[in-house]
Design an enzyme around this catalytic site. Structure first.
Site, PDB file in Angstrom:
ATOM      1  N   ARG A  89       0.851  -1.183   0.000  1.00 33.11           N
ATOM      2  CA  ARG A  89       0.000   0.000   0.000  1.00 33.11           C
ATOM      3  C   ARG A  89       0.888   1.235   0.000  1.00 33.11           C
ATOM      4  NH1 ARG A  89      -3.207  -2.441  -2.009  1.00 33.11           N
ATOM      5  NH2 ARG A  89      -5.337  -2.951  -1.399  1.00 33.11           N
ATOM      6  N   GLU A 104      -3.837   7.455  -5.748  1.00 30.22           N
ATOM      7  CA  GLU A 104      -3.858   6.795  -7.062  1.00 30.22           C
ATOM      8  C   GLU A 104      -4.996   7.321  -7.910  1.00 30.22           C
ATOM      9  OE1 GLU A 104      -3.656   2.532  -6.448  1.00 30.22           O
ATOM     10  OE2 GLU A 104      -1.910   2.743  -5.155  1.00 30.22           O
ATOM     11  N   HIS A 106      -0.517  -0.057 -10.019  1.00 29.70           N
ATOM     12  CA  HIS A 106      -1.262  -0.957  -9.110  1.00 29.70           C
ATOM     13  C   HIS A 106      -1.761  -2.212  -9.835  1.00 29.70           C
ATOM     14  CE1 HIS A 106      -3.659  -0.982  -5.101  1.00 29.70           C
ATOM     15  NE2 HIS A 106      -3.408  -2.232  -5.503  1.00 29.70           N
ATOM     16  N   ILE A 107      -0.815  -2.910 -10.457  1.00 25.77           N
ATOM     17  CA  ILE A 107      -1.187  -4.112 -11.219  1.00 25.77           C
ATOM     18  C   ILE A 107      -0.469  -5.378 -10.718  1.00 25.77           C
ATOM     19  CG2 ILE A 107      -1.914  -3.085 -13.413  1.00 25.77           C
ATOM     20  CD1 ILE A 107       1.641  -4.344 -12.757  1.00 25.77           C
TER      21      ILE A 107
HETATM   22  N1  LIG Z   1      -0.457  -4.356  -5.522  1.00 27.13           N
HETATM   23  C1  LIG Z   1      -1.419  -5.231  -5.572  1.00 27.13           C
HETATM   24  O1  LIG Z   1      -1.987  -5.475  -6.645  1.00 27.13           O
HETATM   25  C2  LIG Z   1      -1.794  -5.998  -4.324  1.00 27.13           C
HETATM   26  C3  LIG Z   1      -2.460  -7.229  -4.457  1.00 27.13           C
HETATM   27  C4  LIG Z   1      -2.736  -7.958  -3.311  1.00 27.13           C
HETATM   28  C5  LIG Z   1      -2.401  -7.457  -2.051  1.00 27.13           C
HETATM   29  N2  LIG Z   1      -1.802  -6.236  -1.947  1.00 27.13           N
HETATM   30  C6  LIG Z   1      -1.429  -5.704  -0.629  1.00 27.13           C
HETATM   31  O2  LIG Z   1      -0.319  -6.458  -0.152  1.00 27.13           O
HETATM   32  C7  LIG Z   1      -0.271  -6.382   1.288  1.00 27.13           C
HETATM   33  C8  LIG Z   1      -0.013  -7.760   1.877  1.00 27.13           C
HETATM   34  O3  LIG Z   1      -1.083  -8.627   1.550  1.00 27.13           O
HETATM   35  P1  LIG Z   1      -1.202 -10.086   2.222  1.00 27.13           P
HETATM   36  O4  LIG Z   1      -2.323 -10.771   1.532  1.00 27.13           O
HETATM   37  O5  LIG Z   1       0.126 -10.739   2.290  1.00 27.13           O
HETATM   38  O6  LIG Z   1      -1.660  -9.694   3.692  1.00 27.13           O
HETATM   39  P2  LIG Z   1      -1.602 -10.603   4.998  1.00 27.13           P
HETATM   40  O7  LIG Z   1      -2.610 -10.025   5.938  1.00 27.13           O
HETATM   41  O8  LIG Z   1      -1.706 -12.051   4.662  1.00 27.13           O
HETATM   42  O9  LIG Z   1      -0.125 -10.337   5.583  1.00 27.13           O
HETATM   43  C9  LIG Z   1       0.252  -9.148   6.184  1.00 27.13           C
HETATM   44  C10 LIG Z   1       1.307  -9.485   7.228  1.00 27.13           C
HETATM   45  O10 LIG Z   1       1.767  -8.252   7.798  1.00 27.13           O
HETATM   46  C11 LIG Z   1       1.965  -8.465   9.190  1.00 27.13           C
HETATM   47  N3  LIG Z   1       1.899  -7.187   9.872  1.00 27.13           N
HETATM   48  C12 LIG Z   1       0.802  -6.446  10.166  1.00 27.13           C
HETATM   49  N4  LIG Z   1       1.164  -5.291  10.765  1.00 27.13           N
HETATM   50  C13 LIG Z   1       2.516  -5.322  10.867  1.00 27.13           C
HETATM   51  C14 LIG Z   1       3.473  -4.428  11.384  1.00 27.13           C
HETATM   52  N5  LIG Z   1       3.111  -3.273  11.935  1.00 27.13           N
HETATM   53  N6  LIG Z   1       4.783  -4.763  11.303  1.00 27.13           N
HETATM   54  C15 LIG Z   1       5.159  -5.937  10.745  1.00 27.13           C
HETATM   55  N7  LIG Z   1       4.292  -6.836  10.254  1.00 27.13           N
HETATM   56  C16 LIG Z   1       2.986  -6.538  10.311  1.00 27.13           C
HETATM   57  C17 LIG Z   1       0.868  -9.424   9.595  1.00 27.13           C
HETATM   58  O11 LIG Z   1       1.226 -10.121  10.796  1.00 27.13           O
HETATM   59  C18 LIG Z   1       0.772 -10.345   8.402  1.00 27.13           C
HETATM   60  O12 LIG Z   1       1.570 -11.496   8.564  1.00 27.13           O
HETATM   61  C19 LIG Z   1      -1.590  -5.735   1.704  1.00 27.13           C
HETATM   62  O13 LIG Z   1      -1.368  -4.359   1.950  1.00 27.13           O
HETATM   63  C20 LIG Z   1      -2.474  -5.875   0.478  1.00 27.13           C
HETATM   64  O14 LIG Z   1      -3.464  -4.875   0.410  1.00 27.13           O
HETATM   65  C21 LIG Z   1      -1.486  -5.507  -3.063  1.00 27.13           C
END
Ligand SMILES: NC(=O)c1ccc[n+]([C@@H]2O[C@H](COP(=O)([O-])OP(=O)(O)OC[C@H]3O[C@@H](n4cnc5c(N)ncnc54)[C@H](O)[C@@H]3O)[C@@H](O)[C@H]2O)c1
Length: 307
Positions: free
Chosen positions: A232, A261, A282-283
């Site tokens: 994000r 965005e 954002h892809i």
């Molecule tokens: N760019 C894109 O197209 C796209 C696609 C999918 C997901 N995302 C983003 O990717 C990110 C990760 O997604 P995910 O499915 O792996 O999420 P997830 O919830 O499975 O994993 C997130 C991890 O971060 C950890 N975490 C939370 N707060 C924390 C902190 N303060 N310090 C350290 N660790 C912390 C959690 O314990 C968890 O293990 C999210 O922000 C999601 O929105 C982006």
């Protein structure tokens, strides 16, 4: 018959499937016009969105029949989930359905930026033939620091290990059982900054993570790493990452997500062709395969919910 409103792109087969069970309105343009959404949301029992549709308190206060929101993706920052919880609206993200796409994006950017592909490309198309002037590196043997070891962090870990990389992760919320299962080292944030050749961010955006990578953090990175943010936007401070690159605190960066965005002109105007960086809109999680999985998953969940 229950009524479902879909305000952003959803794969046709899944829309057709839903249309065979519900009264469906598919209008991917609605995400651009919150007033139109507010005017008609009271008619619907279910809403399906991606990340562009703002489902805030104002929208939800008009959604008197709404029981289910399906999110074609994972981040829920465009949905007021507290309001939903208080008002019994179930919110379903497509957890894990685009994780493979994001993990491949991270490996792609790691390889490209270690090889300085943006610089090689620019030099070659300007007749400079930079065969000896730019030195590339291999992914094999590098230390990849993952900020967040959830669904996507774990996928990146598996792929990177196949390339012979070593993984360290900062995630205070996971147990040592997980770290031994994945053969990684859990480290403190400061240690990760000092050890990593590549830092890839896989965190949610919240008050703990906002601006986590700021100039102070970049100055603690001892190996001038490559930074990849596909999570994000505001987790990386945009002005600071440009300054860190100009001050050679980092060797390159890939950004798929931004403070706002579409990315603001103020930011992208500072990017020039002779920078070792990759910007994408954002892809990271968007591929034809993941679109299919995400759409089928949400269609399945909404059918189960209203059964
Ligand atoms: N760019 C894109 O197209 C796209 C696609 C999918 C997901 N995302 C983003 O990717 C990110 C990760 O997604 P995910 O499915 O792996 O999420 P997830 O919830 O499975 O994993 C997130 C991890 O971060 C950890 N975490 C939370 N707060 C924390 C902190 N303060 N310090 C350290 N660790 C912390 C959690 O314990 C968890 O293990 C999210 O922000 C999601 O929105 C982006």
């Amino acid at each position: 018959m229950k009524k479902i409103l879909i305000t952003e792109f959803m794969e046709k087969e899944s829309v057709d499937l839903l249309a065979s069970k519900f009264e469906v309105k598919y209008n991917p343009k609605l995400s651009d016009n919150i007033d139109n959404l507010i005017n008609e949301i009271d008619l619907y029992d279910g809403l399906i969105v991606r990340n562009k549709t703002l489902v805030n308190e104002l929208v939800l206060s008009k959604a008197i029949n709404l029981k289910f929101i399906g999110r074609l993706g994972v981040g829920l920052d465009n949905i007021d989930t507290d309001y939903c919880k208080k008002n019994n609206v179930f919110v379903q993200p497509a957890t894990g359905m685009n994780a493979d796409s994001v993990a491949e994006y991270v490996i792609n950017c790691s390889l490209s930026l270690l090889k300085n592909i943006p610089l090689m490309h620019d030099g070659t198309i300007h007749g400079q033939w930079p065969r000896n002037s730019i030195v590339s590196k291999e992914l094999r043997g590098k230390i990849i620091g993952l900020l967040g070891f959830g669904m996507i962090g774990k996928k990146v870990c598996k792929l990177a290990q196949a390339f012979g990389s070593q993984i360290v992760a900062y995630d205070p919320y996971i147990s040592s059982t997980v770290s031994s299962e994945y053969n990684i080292s859990l480290v403190e944030l400061q240690e990760l900054f000092e050890m990593a050749d590549i830092i890839s961010i896989h965190l949610p955006l919240n008050h703990e993570t906002k601006d986590l990578l700021n100039y102070k953090a970049f100055s603690q990175m001892k190996k001038k790493p490559i930074i990849i943010n596909s999570s994000r936007g505001s987790i990386v401070n945009e002005q600071d990452i440009i300054k860190a690159y100009q001050d050679t605190l980092i060797n390159g960066f890939a950004l798929d997500v931004y403070e706002s965005e579409p990315v603001k002109e103020k930011f992208y105007k500072q990017i020039t062709n002779n920078m070792n960086c990759i910007l994408t809109p954002h892809i990271a999680g968007v591929t034809s395969e993941s679109n299919k999985r995400v759409s089928q998953f949400i269609a399945g969940r909404i059918m189960k919910f209203f059964k």
